[in-house]
Structures are given as C-alpha cells and as structure tokens.
Motif scaffolding. Structure first.
Motif, PDB file in Angstrom:
ATOM      1  N   GLY A  71      -4.648  26.886  13.829  1.00  0.00           N
ATOM      2  CA  GLY A  71      -4.467  25.716  12.978  1.00  0.00           C
ATOM      3  C   GLY A  71      -4.378  24.413  13.741  1.00  0.00           C
ATOM      4  O   GLY A  71      -4.416  23.342  13.142  1.00  0.00           O
ATOM      5  N   LYS A  72      -4.245  24.481  15.069  1.00  0.00           N
ATOM      6  CA  LYS A  72      -4.140  23.268  15.882  1.00  0.00           C
ATOM      7  C   LYS A  72      -5.471  22.888  16.522  1.00  0.00           C
ATOM      8  O   LYS A  72      -5.617  21.790  17.040  1.00  0.00           O
ATOM      9  CB  LYS A  72      -3.080  23.460  16.982  1.00  0.00           C
ATOM     10  N   LYS A  73      -6.403  23.817  16.512  1.00  0.00           N
ATOM     11  CA  LYS A  73      -7.699  23.563  17.129  1.00  0.00           C
ATOM     12  C   LYS A  73      -8.761  23.434  16.044  1.00  0.00           C
ATOM     13  O   LYS A  73      -8.762  24.180  15.062  1.00  0.00           O
ATOM     14  CB  LYS A  73      -8.083  24.724  18.054  1.00  0.00           C
ATOM     15  N   GLN A  74      -9.652  22.485  16.235  1.00  0.00           N
ATOM     16  CA  GLN A  74     -10.765  22.351  15.315  1.00  0.00           C
ATOM     17  C   GLN A  74     -11.795  23.443  15.574  1.00  0.00           C
ATOM     18  O   GLN A  74     -11.850  24.029  16.661  1.00  0.00           O
ATOM     19  CB  GLN A  74     -11.425  20.986  15.483  1.00  0.00           C
ATOM     20  N   GLY A  75     -12.617  23.687  14.554  1.00  0.00           N
ATOM     21  CA  GLY A  75     -13.679  24.656  14.743  1.00  0.00           C
ATOM     22  C   GLY A  75     -14.699  24.153  15.749  1.00  0.00           C
ATOM     23  O   GLY A  75     -14.943  22.949  15.869  1.00  0.00           O
ATOM     24  N   VAL A  76     -15.283  25.073  16.466  1.00  0.00           N
ATOM     25  CA  VAL A  76     -16.307  24.737  17.455  1.00  0.00           C
ATOM     26  C   VAL A  76     -17.674  24.830  16.784  1.00  0.00           C
ATOM     27  O   VAL A  76     -17.994  25.846  16.161  1.00  0.00           O
ATOM     28  CB  VAL A  76     -16.239  25.694  18.664  1.00  0.00           C
ATOM     29  N   GLY A  77     -18.461  23.766  16.888  1.00  0.00           N
ATOM     30  CA  GLY A  77     -19.757  23.736  16.230  1.00  0.00           C
ATOM     31  C   GLY A  77     -20.893  24.157  17.143  1.00  0.00           C
ATOM     32  O   GLY A  77     -20.847  23.951  18.358  1.00  0.00           O
ATOM     33  N   VAL A  78     -21.903  24.752  16.543  1.00  0.00           N
ATOM     34  CA  VAL A  78     -23.095  25.153  17.307  1.00  0.00           C
ATOM     35  C   VAL A  78     -24.313  24.991  16.396  1.00  0.00           C
ATOM     36  O   VAL A  78     -24.275  25.315  15.208  1.00  0.00           O
ATOM     37  CB  VAL A  78     -22.966  26.611  17.810  1.00  0.00           C
ATOM     38  N   ASN A  79     -25.390  24.435  16.946  1.00  0.00           N
ATOM     39  CA  ASN A  79     -26.623  24.262  16.191  1.00  0.00           C
ATOM     40  C   ASN A  79     -27.372  25.575  16.073  1.00  0.00           C
ATOM     41  O   ASN A  79     -27.195  26.489  16.881  1.00  0.00           O
ATOM     42  CB  ASN A  79     -27.521  23.226  16.867  1.00  0.00           C
ATOM     43  N   GLY A  80     -28.238  25.632  15.059  1.00  0.00           N
ATOM     44  CA  GLY A  80     -29.001  26.853  14.829  1.00  0.00           C
ATOM     45  C   GLY A  80     -29.820  27.280  16.029  1.00  0.00           C
ATOM     46  O   GLY A  80     -29.912  28.460  16.347  1.00  0.00           O
ATOM     47  N   GLU A  81     -30.409  26.295  16.763  1.00  0.00           N
ATOM     48  CA  GLU A  81     -31.250  26.656  17.913  1.00  0.00           C
ATOM     49  C   GLU A  81     -30.440  27.196  19.087  1.00  0.00           C
ATOM     50  O   GLU A  81     -30.989  27.827  19.995  1.00  0.00           O
ATOM     51  CB  GLU A  81     -32.090  25.458  18.373  1.00  0.00           C
ATOM     52  N   LEU A 138     -15.970  31.703  10.104  1.00  0.00           N
ATOM     53  CA  LEU A 138     -17.156  30.884  10.276  1.00  0.00           C
ATOM     54  C   LEU A 138     -17.425  30.067   9.020  1.00  0.00           C
ATOM     55  O   LEU A 138     -17.165  30.515   7.891  1.00  0.00           O
ATOM     56  CB  LEU A 138     -18.384  31.752  10.578  1.00  0.00           C
ATOM     57  N   SER A 139     -17.952  28.884   9.245  1.00  0.00           N
ATOM     58  CA  SER A 139     -18.341  27.995   8.165  1.00  0.00           C
ATOM     59  C   SER A 139     -19.704  27.410   8.500  1.00  0.00           C
ATOM     60  O   SER A 139     -20.092  27.346   9.672  1.00  0.00           O
ATOM     61  CB  SER A 139     -17.303  26.869   8.019  1.00  0.00           C
ATOM     62  N   LEU A 140     -20.425  26.989   7.475  1.00  0.00           N
ATOM     63  CA  LEU A 140     -21.754  26.415   7.679  1.00  0.00           C
ATOM     64  C   LEU A 140     -21.841  25.085   6.948  1.00  0.00           C
ATOM     65  O   LEU A 140     -21.546  24.996   5.758  1.00  0.00           O
ATOM     66  CB  LEU A 140     -22.836  27.372   7.164  1.00  0.00           C
ATOM     67  N   ALA A 141     -22.253  24.044   7.689  1.00  0.00           N
ATOM     68  CA  ALA A 141     -22.423  22.721   7.088  1.00  0.00           C
ATOM     69  C   ALA A 141     -23.632  22.053   7.717  1.00  0.00           C
ATOM     70  O   ALA A 141     -23.689  21.889   8.946  1.00  0.00           O
ATOM     71  CB  ALA A 141     -21.176  21.863   7.312  1.00  0.00           C
ATOM     72  N   ASN A 142     -24.606  21.699   6.885  1.00  0.00           N
ATOM     73  CA  ASN A 142     -25.819  21.028   7.360  1.00  0.00           C
ATOM     74  C   ASN A 142     -26.497  21.781   8.503  1.00  0.00           C
ATOM     75  O   ASN A 142     -26.866  21.206   9.525  1.00  0.00           O
ATOM     76  CB  ASN A 142     -25.493  19.591   7.807  1.00  0.00           C
ATOM     77  N   GLU A 143     -26.635  23.099   8.296  1.00  0.00           N
ATOM     78  CA  GLU A 143     -27.291  23.977   9.271  1.00  0.00           C
ATOM     79  C   GLU A 143     -26.599  23.944  10.637  1.00  0.00           C
ATOM     80  O   GLU A 143     -27.230  24.156  11.674  1.00  0.00           O
ATOM     81  CB  GLU A 143     -28.771  23.625   9.425  1.00  0.00           C
ATOM     82  N   ARG A 144     -25.312  23.651  10.627  1.00  0.00           N
ATOM     83  CA  ARG A 144     -24.517  23.710  11.849  1.00  0.00           C
ATOM     84  C   ARG A 144     -23.380  24.689  11.611  1.00  0.00           C
ATOM     85  O   ARG A 144     -22.651  24.600  10.606  1.00  0.00           O
ATOM     86  CB  ARG A 144     -23.986  22.318  12.212  1.00  0.00           C
ATOM     87  N   LEU A 145     -23.225  25.624  12.512  1.00  0.00           N
ATOM     88  CA  LEU A 145     -22.225  26.680  12.379  1.00  0.00           C
ATOM     89  C   LEU A 145     -20.934  26.256  13.059  1.00  0.00           C
ATOM     90  O   LEU A 145     -20.943  25.745  14.189  1.00  0.00           O
ATOM     91  CB  LEU A 145     -22.748  27.972  13.021  1.00  0.00           C
TER      92      LEU A 145
END
Length: 597
Positions: A71-81, A138-145
C-alpha cells in the motif's frame, strides 16, 4: 541444505481461470491433456508471477515485496512491447474473457484500485516453519500494464522461489554476451532461457573449477576418493556425463574475463570412452566446433538440462521440450529429468502430448488437465483416457475395453454395422463384447494406439480393418493379411485390408440390390452403367483388374446418381437382402477372424 517447494498457485481472472487454485506436485511431473485443456495457462501463470517478481525488485528492490510496504508503493508500469514472458497479441489477453474492468463479487464488492487480476504463489521453505506466500496484482490502462505486490508474508533477505519457464523453441544465440546474475534471472523470467544458456554453462563450469582447486590444494592431483565424490555430486560433472553418454560429446568452456571478452565461447569435440570406461578420449583428427553447429535435439537437451542443473532455480516448467526430439532422446530426457528432480530436490513440470511418455510414467507422476479441471492421477487405468486422447477415463468405450480386452478398429461405424448384419446372415454373429473403435487412422497409427492401450490393458487383442483405397492389389492376401503391415500381428493386433478398394464393393450384388429396391437384376446392372461387367461374379480365384479397382462408392453410395440414392435404399438394406451364397468369401474370412478374438 535449504529446500524450497512450491505448494500451489491461486489465480484470479487470469486467462481461462476465473478463480482457481492449483496444487503443484513435488519432484518430477508430466502435465498431460488435450490442446486447450489449460496446461499452458498453468505454466504461463508461473512465468507471469516470476516476471512480476523481477519487475518489482528492479523498480523497488527487495523491499517492494515485503508486507511492511504494501500500500506504500505505487504499481510498476510496463509497456506492451516490454512485456516478454508470454507471447500474446494484446495485454488484454491476460484477463479472463478479455475483461479488464473491476467486477463485483456475489456480495456486491468491487475489486479495489482497479487491480483486477492477481496471482499468488504459496511455498514451503525447509528453513522456516510457516508456509510463505506472495501475491501480485495487475491492472491495465491505455495498453500499459501496472503491477504491484498486494499480499505477502516474506521477510527481508528471505530466499524466494526462482521459477524458470522454457517455452517451445526457446531462442539460442550464436554470440552470447556475459550477463549478470540479475539479468540472467530477468531473461529466464521472460521465457528467454536459450539466450543465457552459455552463461548457465559457464557458471556451472566455474563452480566446478572452484571445487577442483579446493580439492587439489597443494597436492599434485585430486585423490581418487575426492574425485569420485566430485563426479557423483557436482552438477557440471553430471552434465558432462550425460552429454558423453547420449551424444559422444565433450563440452569445452573457454576462459572468460569480462574485462576483455565480449562473448562466451563454448565448443565441443566428439569421442568415446576407453575400453575400461574410465576416460573419454577424443576421436583422432576431430577439431573443436562451436556448440551451435550441433543438431537442434542436442541444443534442446543441453538447454533444458543446464537450466535444470542450475542451483538458482528450484522450479522448472518445460513446455513440450520433447516436440522435436527423436523418440529415444525423449525417453533419455525424461529419465534425466526424473534423476535431477530427485537428486537436487527440484520441481520439474513437463508438458507433453507424447502418449509414449505418458504410458511410461507412474500415475502419481502425471497431472491431468481437462476442461479447466486439474488432478493428479492415482491409478494406472486413469492413464488410458490421456493415452487415447479421449480426455476422460470414464468413457464407456474404454471401460468396456478394460473388461472385454477385444477391439475392432474400423474406418467408420457404418463399416462395423454392415459387417454385423452379414455376420448374422451367415450364422456367426459378432459378440457384443468386441469394442468397435471407429478411427480413420492407418494401420501403423492404430498399432501405435493399440500398444499404448495394451500398456494398461493386459491381454488386449484386436483387428485393424481398412479399405485398400489406392494401395496395390497384390499386397493383400486371400486371408486379407496386409503384407505392408505384418509387424502388427506379433503384438496382438491383426492388420486386415479388403482386397477390393472399399467395403462397398462387396455389396455390389445385383440380386441383393434388386431385392432391396424391388427392382429386376437387369434394371440394377443397367443403372450401374458398368458396361456389361457382371457385378455378381466375385470369383475369389479370378479377380480381374476391373474388379480390383472398381469405383464402388460412386456406384453404390456417393453422389446423386448412385444406386442407393436413385432407389431410396441404404447399404444396410442391401446387406439385409443378401443371401448366404451371395456374401463374398472375404467377408466370411474376416467375420471368422473377428469371432476368433
């Protein structure tokens, strides 16, 4: 020695599994089931979990996995490629039915924060009493995981399971750079094990050399007792022995210094053991070659075994590693993986479609996937459904076969029905105990299936019956023995083939057709348009060419101008209208052999 054993994985909205907990067996296990039965989804779930673990550690360090930081860390994002562990057309394909938005449960509660998919692995560490768990959502927003840790009871500096997933055709590089341990783990977590195979081999070799230096000390040679122990316990020595035994190959690892070497160089030479079996000697004149020039079977086996021997990984998932191996190598790989799992306390899960491999393993070493359901087998009879591809050990056909032990393979059910009618006519009815198995496979394919069934149904006997089609007439004897398939007879399966092209040829009796259609024989012969050939003249001693290749299906049963369509009858009507003396000797010979089962 610490031993980490994964107990289960819990999945929520991952691919085909809406909510599913799947236990993970100890040691070696085959994953078996038809296509689209869930095997790959199960393995890919672990690959995704491993990818998430590496991604969080890369961004937040080990602290990103701890309960204190939830709860203290934001999710880490990764692009589809940059998402590499699974080959999917879109990140939406990670979600059940492609639905990535939050859903309500039965109490009307929505999934929090939009993190709608999660995977949780539970394991036991032999150095700790309490079972461990670690969940990624996991969450998905604008083709970013986006990935974050949402449940954990692990502590700082705790050893975690390392999972390796080896998909089919894991790419192997011809020029492989040196990678740090973290980068190797990351690449393997992305399903790119082949791209670090030389790194893995180098690491195993360097550990071996370190042990050898320790055992040598200030002596001129390692003592025989220490050398024998090294060869029995060291993983590099284990790999060398396997490569010598299976391929007559000795691996040679060049020195590597990351300060001035760009690529890891590993070669091989071919040789054989001396007569005493104590020393592996190179063939005269054989120059060392890079491992890439050897065949794909060798590279596949080397890649799988080197990773299975790597002490960094406790759990290995292999997706059909046998698919491009010769049958003898398939069994060799199976034997070696069984040995590695037991000797080094590994969990090795091996997905396969090979009926031979399934038949060779005890039921407790087989994990069956069927329609989203997963179970470990506990009885030999349960393997039959997997071996035959029917998908269920409760098939009435298989249960009957286990009881009666008699099978008749035919191209379709109508052939068997016709034979049964004619058998009644001649006074030797076919026993209902004989299981009719309709399958258009060739004799050799049926023999393969028969042999698998026989592994779990002792005393099984059978007949494989086929139309001759375009096969040369002279390959069939008067007793319908197929001379092209005589090898079937020795294992309890008789290969029998009609002398005429199709079973329909034996129904071309003008008298019987006329009776069934309430027509005259002359009408039938005229309608058949066979230009004066007497359809009733089946002389077993003199089968003229016109009969040998007679296109009986278009005459009798196929097309709008065939006799059965023209007269509004079926071939069963014709069979029922035949008299005993109109039934051909081939039919009588076959019925006699079926009855003898």
């Amino acid at each position: 020695m610490k031993v980490i054993t994964i107990q289960e994985i819990e999945l929520h909205r991952f691919k085909r599994y809406r909510n599913k907990t799947i236990g993970t067996p100890d040691g070696f296990c085959l994953l078996a089931g038809s296509n689209n039965s869930g095997k790959s989804t199960f393995m890919q779930a672990f690959a995704l979990w491993e990818f998430c673990k590496n991604l969080i550690k890369l961004e937040h360090g080990d602290g990103g996995l701890l309960n204190d930081h939830l709860g203290k860390k934001q999710g880490v994002g990764v692009n589809g490629e940059d998402f590499l562990p699974l080959n999917i057309p879109s990140l939406k394909h990670l979600w059940t039915n492609l639905k990535v938005n939050p859903e309500e449960d039965s109490q009307g509660n929505k999934e929090p924060d939009g993190y709608t998919l999660w995977l949780e692995v539970k394991w036991i560490n032999s150095s700790q009493e309490e079972p461990r768990y670690l969940r990624f959502s996991l969450s998905l927003a604008n083709e970013r995981l986006f990935v974050k840790t949402t449940r954990s009871n692990i502590s700082n500096n705790e050893e975690l399971p390392q999972v390796a997933y080896i998909p089919p055709f894991a790419g192997i590089l011809n020029r492989e750079p040196f990678h740090t341990k973290a980068m190797r783990s990351r690449l393997v977590g992305q399903g790119l094990s082949g791209s670090v195979m030389r790194n893995t081999l180098l690491e195993l070799f360097k550990r071996n050399q370190t042990k050898r230096k320790e055992l040598l000390g200030d002596k001129s040679r390692i003592s025989p007792a220490n050398l024998r122990n090294l060869r029995e316990t060291d993983r590099w020595e284990h790999l060398l022995e396997v490569m010598r035994r299976l391929f007559d190959i000795e691996l040679f690892v060049h020195d590597f210094n990351e300060d001035y070497h760009s690529y890891i160089k590993i070669e091989y030479w071919k040789g054989a053991y001396n007569e005493a079996g104590t020393k592996f000697i190179k063939y005269t004149g054989f120059n060392r070659r890079d491992i890439m020039v050897e065949g794909s079977g060798f590279l596949q086996l080397l890649n799988v075994l080197s990773l299975a021997l790597d002490p960094s990984y406790q759990v290995i998932f292999l997706d059909e590693p046998d698919a491009h191996l010769h049958p003898s190598l398939q069994f060799s790989l199976l034997d070696e993986l069984n040995t590695l799992a037991e000797k080094y306390h590994k969990q090795i899960l091996f997905a396969t479609h090979s009926t031979e491999l399934i038949a060779s393993q005890p039921p407790e070493n087989i994990m069956k996937f069927e329609n989203g359901k997963v179970k470990i087998l506990n009885d030999e009879s349960q393997k039959v459904g997997l071996i035959t591809g029917l998908g269920s050990e409760f098939s009435p056909q298989l249960h009957k076969l286990q009881r009666t032990k008699k099978v008749l393979f035919v191209e379709n059910d109508s052939d068997a029905d016709t034979i049964k009618i004619l058998a009644e006519k001649i006074g030797t009815p076919i026993s209902p105990d004989i299981v009719v198995w309709a399958w258009p496979g060739k004799h050799v394919e049926r023999q393969h299936l028969f042999n698998q069934l026989k592994r779990v149904i002792s005393g099984l006997t059978g007949i494989s019956l086929r139309d001759r089609d375009g096969q040369p007439f002279e390959t069939i004897t008067e007793s319908l023995l197929d001379k092209n398939n005589v090898g079937c007879d020795k294992d309890g399966l008789l290969a029998r083939t009609w002398r005429f092209r199709y079973i329909e040829s034996y129904l071309l009796s003008p008298k019987a057709i006329a009776r069934a259609a309430v027509k005259t024989e002359d009408d039938v012969i005229e309608s058949a348009k066979v230009f004066g050939v007497d359809l009733g003249a089946f002389d077993p001693e003199k089968i003229i060419n016109a009969y040998q290749e007679l296109p009986s299906k278009p005459i009798l049963t196929e097309g709008e101008n065939c006799l059965t369509v023209k007269y509004g009858i079926s071939k069963y009507d014709i069979a029922n209208a035949m008299e005993v003396d109109e039934i051909h000797v081939d039919i009588k010979a076959l019925i006699s052999q079926i009855v003898q089962l």
